[in-house]
Design an enzyme around this catalytic site. Structure first.
Site, PDB file in Angstrom:
ATOM      1  N   CYS A 156       0.819  -1.223   0.000  1.00 24.43           N
ATOM      2  CA  CYS A 156       0.000   0.000   0.000  1.00 24.43           C
ATOM      3  C   CYS A 156       0.854   1.275   0.000  1.00 24.43           C
ATOM      4  O   CYS A 156       0.361   2.343  -0.352  1.00 24.43           O
ATOM      5  CB  CYS A 156      -0.950   0.011   1.193  1.00 24.43           C
ATOM      6  SG  CYS A 156      -2.100  -1.367   1.193  1.00 24.43           S
TER       7      CYS A 156
ATOM      8  N   HIS B 136      -3.123   7.368   1.653  1.00 27.38           N
ATOM      9  CA  HIS B 136      -3.551   6.041   1.223  1.00 27.38           C
ATOM     10  C   HIS B 136      -4.908   5.780   1.866  1.00 27.38           C
ATOM     11  O   HIS B 136      -5.106   6.031   3.054  1.00 27.38           O
ATOM     12  CB  HIS B 136      -2.530   5.000   1.666  1.00 27.38           C
ATOM     13  CG  HIS B 136      -3.051   3.612   1.585  1.00 27.38           C
ATOM     14  ND1 HIS B 136      -3.635   3.123   0.437  1.00 27.38           N
ATOM     15  CD2 HIS B 136      -3.122   2.618   2.503  1.00 27.38           C
ATOM     16  CE1 HIS B 136      -4.036   1.880   0.667  1.00 27.38           C
ATOM     17  NE2 HIS B 136      -3.728   1.556   1.913  1.00 27.38           N
TER      18      HIS B 136
ATOM     19  N   ASN C 258     -10.025   0.156  -0.344  1.00 26.63           N
ATOM     20  CA  ASN C 258      -8.559   0.186  -0.315  1.00 26.63           C
ATOM     21  C   ASN C 258      -8.023  -0.384  -1.625  1.00 26.63           C
ATOM     22  O   ASN C 258      -8.106  -1.588  -1.855  1.00 26.63           O
ATOM     23  CB  ASN C 258      -8.072  -0.630   0.889  1.00 26.63           C
ATOM     24  CG  ASN C 258      -6.563  -0.608   1.047  1.00 26.63           C
ATOM     25  OD1 ASN C 258      -5.837  -0.228   0.129  1.00 26.63           O
ATOM     26  ND2 ASN C 258      -6.092  -1.024   2.209  1.00 26.63           N
TER      27      ASN C 258
HETATM   28  N1  ACO Z   1     -18.800  -7.830   8.933  1.00 21.75           N
HETATM   29  C1  ACO Z   1     -19.321  -8.046  10.147  1.00 21.75           C
HETATM   30  N2  ACO Z   1     -18.551  -8.378  11.213  1.00 21.75           N
HETATM   31  C2  ACO Z   1     -17.222  -8.468  11.018  1.00 21.75           C
HETATM   32  C3  ACO Z   1     -16.631  -8.256   9.763  1.00 21.75           C
HETATM   33  C4  ACO Z   1     -17.476  -7.904   8.696  1.00 21.75           C
HETATM   34  N3  ACO Z   1     -17.017  -7.675   7.464  1.00 21.75           N
HETATM   35  N4  ACO Z   1     -15.298  -8.412   9.899  1.00 21.75           N
HETATM   36  C5  ACO Z   1     -15.050  -8.721  11.174  1.00 21.75           C
HETATM   37  N5  ACO Z   1     -16.216  -8.763  11.862  1.00 21.75           N
HETATM   38  C6  ACO Z   1     -16.424  -9.080  13.266  1.00 21.75           C
HETATM   39  C7  ACO Z   1     -15.320  -9.926  13.854  1.00 21.75           C
HETATM   40  O1  ACO Z   1     -15.533 -11.293  13.559  1.00 21.75           O
HETATM   41  C8  ACO Z   1     -15.456  -9.632  15.311  1.00 21.75           C
HETATM   42  O2  ACO Z   1     -16.526 -10.380  15.848  1.00 21.75           O
HETATM   43  P1  ACO Z   1     -16.449 -11.010  17.313  1.00 21.75           P
HETATM   44  O3  ACO Z   1     -16.317  -9.839  18.238  1.00 21.75           O
HETATM   45  O4  ACO Z   1     -17.721 -11.755  17.411  1.00 21.75           O
HETATM   46  O5  ACO Z   1     -15.216 -11.885  17.297  1.00 21.75           O
HETATM   47  C9  ACO Z   1     -15.884  -8.157  15.345  1.00 21.75           C
HETATM   48  O6  ACO Z   1     -16.390  -7.870  14.027  1.00 21.75           O
HETATM   49  C10 ACO Z   1     -14.740  -7.214  15.674  1.00 21.75           C
HETATM   50  O7  ACO Z   1     -13.614  -7.551  14.882  1.00 21.75           O
HETATM   51  P2  ACO Z   1     -12.305  -6.682  14.883  1.00 21.75           P
HETATM   52  O8  ACO Z   1     -11.345  -7.253  13.874  1.00 21.75           O
HETATM   53  O9  ACO Z   1     -11.797  -6.496  16.277  1.00 21.75           O
HETATM   54  O10 ACO Z   1     -12.895  -5.288  14.367  1.00 21.75           O
HETATM   55  P3  ACO Z   1     -12.190  -3.903  14.234  1.00 21.75           P
HETATM   56  O11 ACO Z   1     -12.950  -2.872  14.913  1.00 21.75           O
HETATM   57  O12 ACO Z   1     -10.718  -3.988  14.507  1.00 21.75           O
HETATM   58  O13 ACO Z   1     -12.363  -3.619  12.688  1.00 21.75           O
HETATM   59  C11 ACO Z   1     -11.056  -3.675  10.669  1.00 21.75           C
HETATM   60  C12 ACO Z   1     -11.785  -4.490  11.734  1.00 21.75           C
HETATM   61  C13 ACO Z   1     -12.079  -2.830   9.939  1.00 21.75           C
HETATM   62  C14 ACO Z   1     -10.390  -4.627   9.707  1.00 21.75           C
HETATM   63  C15 ACO Z   1     -10.036  -2.768  11.350  1.00 21.75           C
HETATM   64  O14 ACO Z   1      -9.230  -3.481  12.231  1.00 21.75           O
HETATM   65  C16 ACO Z   1      -9.152  -2.079  10.356  1.00 21.75           C
HETATM   66  O15 ACO Z   1      -9.591  -1.299   9.561  1.00 21.75           O
HETATM   67  N6  ACO Z   1      -7.857  -2.324  10.431  1.00 21.75           N
HETATM   68  C17 ACO Z   1      -6.920  -1.736   9.499  1.00 21.75           C
HETATM   69  C18 ACO Z   1      -6.707  -2.733   8.465  1.00 21.75           C
HETATM   70  C19 ACO Z   1      -6.468  -2.132   7.137  1.00 21.75           C
HETATM   71  O16 ACO Z   1      -6.947  -1.100   6.754  1.00 21.75           O
HETATM   72  N7  ACO Z   1      -5.681  -2.858   6.383  1.00 21.75           N
HETATM   73  C20 ACO Z   1      -5.421  -2.517   5.040  1.00 21.75           C
HETATM   74  C21 ACO Z   1      -4.032  -2.772   4.658  1.00 21.75           C
HETATM   75  S1  ACO Z   1      -2.920  -1.843   5.619  1.00 21.75           S
HETATM   76  C22 ACO Z   1      -3.253  -0.331   5.254  1.00 21.75           C
HETATM   77  O17 ACO Z   1      -3.619  -0.091   4.143  1.00 21.75           O
HETATM   78  C23 ACO Z   1      -3.047   0.696   6.277  1.00 21.75           C
END
Ligand code: ACO
Length: 326
Positions: free
Chosen positions: A116, A253, A283
């Protein structure tokens, strides 16, 4: 003060595949819903390349638009740097395929792989050629077909990514060596290979012999993103000799609206100065910064002479920022 040659952005172009996938569409494939995706990421929809579209096809469309914007033809191009994580083939480089498809003359063409952060890294690599007199017309392209790396059973990742391409033309321009010059005036790049497990693809030619699927510890990536990007923004601004407060537009980004807001909050940046396309594009990895730049220019917000700060973090982990006066 003696004249200094800078790499000046003289054209910007974008391309998004026609096919649009909404959050509602994804809710038919995995256990998710629009409300969750919007609240946690700000993403509303993403574009998906057609089955017969390779990443080079997306790159070529963006490059043609950037060349037209710069008033250049493919025959003027003597350097192509493509930032991509999703090349057409293991080799040749996608940049070489783009060179052939555009009909450019023999020149320099290669890929940069920093996931990224790829576009920020590629800008600084191209600057090494343009500002030192080795290229007169460079194409720097961020192009991705991230949907091809998705595990469509993993709701934690498959909702986050999309396909697209953006490109800029860089040409040498003489300045006074101050931060009032047009062109790339400062940057900061970082890699921390110890954090590989947080975000990677579980395949490759020398390990599994397969392409693999994207794996991510989302909450860990999120935590590192805000801290690392903020540090790189401050370092790039210092290298350019500008204050973060002097920046007209932040072109980040586009990973997640909460990361964009978190960085803005940490650095005291007015969110109105942050160009956000994450709702519409999701993304698109290395493509997201030039796509956001193109949108900011197209809607009249970003103008020639503005001071821009582009920043990113991605797999590696890699992260970085660069300061450009348009
Ligand atoms: N729909 C519904 N529920 C979901 C989904 C979905 N698509 N995905 C995960 N969940 C659930 C999980 O299973 C979990 O359930 P549980 O509590 O019953 O176990 C709950 O939601 C919380 O999951 P988390 O992973 O803790 O959620 P979080 O608030 O961290 O959000 C996310 C997840 C959106 C991926 C976040 O961590 C994020 O944006 N991280 C950055 C990742 C990113 O952007 N990566 C891209 C590449 S790196 C970059 O470009 C910077």
């Amino acid at each position: 003060m003696s004249a200094v040659v800078r790499s000046v952005v003289t054209g910007v172009g974008a391309y998004l595949p026609e096919n649009v996938v909404t959050n509602h569409d994804l809710s038919k494939i995995v256990d998710t819903n629009d409300e969750w995706i919007m609240a946690r990421t700000g993403i509303h929809k993403r574009h998906k390349a057609a089955d017969d579209q390779a990443v080079s096809d997306l790159a070529v469309e963006a490059a043609r638009n950037a060349l037209a914007d710069a008033g250049k033809t493919p025959h003027d191009v003597d350097l192509i740097v493509v930032a991509t994580t999703t090349p057409d083939l293991t080799f040749p480089a996608t940049a070489a395929i783009v060179q052939r498809k555009l009909g450019c003359n023999v020149g320099i063409a290669f890929d940069v792989q920093a996931v990224c952060s790829g576009f920020v890294f590629a800008m600084t690599v191209a600057d090494g050629f343009v500002a030192r007199g080795h290229a007169k017309c460079a194409l720097v392209i961020g192009a991705e077909t991230m949907t091809r790396l998705m595990d469509w059973t993993d709701r934690g990742t498959c909702v986050l990514f999309g396909d697209g391409a953006g490109a800029v033309v860089l040409e040498p321009g003489e300045g006074q060596g101050t931060n009032a010059d047009r062109g790339l005036i400062g940057f900061a790049l970082r890699t921390d290979g110890t954090k590989q497990d947080l975000l990677y693809v579980d395949g490759g030619p020398s390990t599994t012999g397969t392409v693999g699927k994207l794996r991510m510890q989302g909450n860990q990536v999120f935590r590192h993103a805000v801290i690392n990007i903020s540090e790189a923004v401050v370092a790039a601004a210092a290298h350019a000799g500008v204050d973060v407060a002097d920046v007209d537009w932040f072109i980040p980004h586009q990973a997640n609206q909460r990361i964009l807001a978190g960085v803005a909050h940490r650095l005291g940046i007015d969110e109105k100065k942050v160009i956000s396309t994450v709702a519409e594009h999701a993304n698109t990895s290395a493509a997201s910064i030039p796509l956001a730049l193109a949108e900011g220019i197209a809607d009249g917000r970003v103008k020639r002479g503005d001071l821009l700060l582009m920043e990113a973090m991605g797999g590696g982990l890699t992260w970085g920022a660069c300061v450009v006066r348009l």
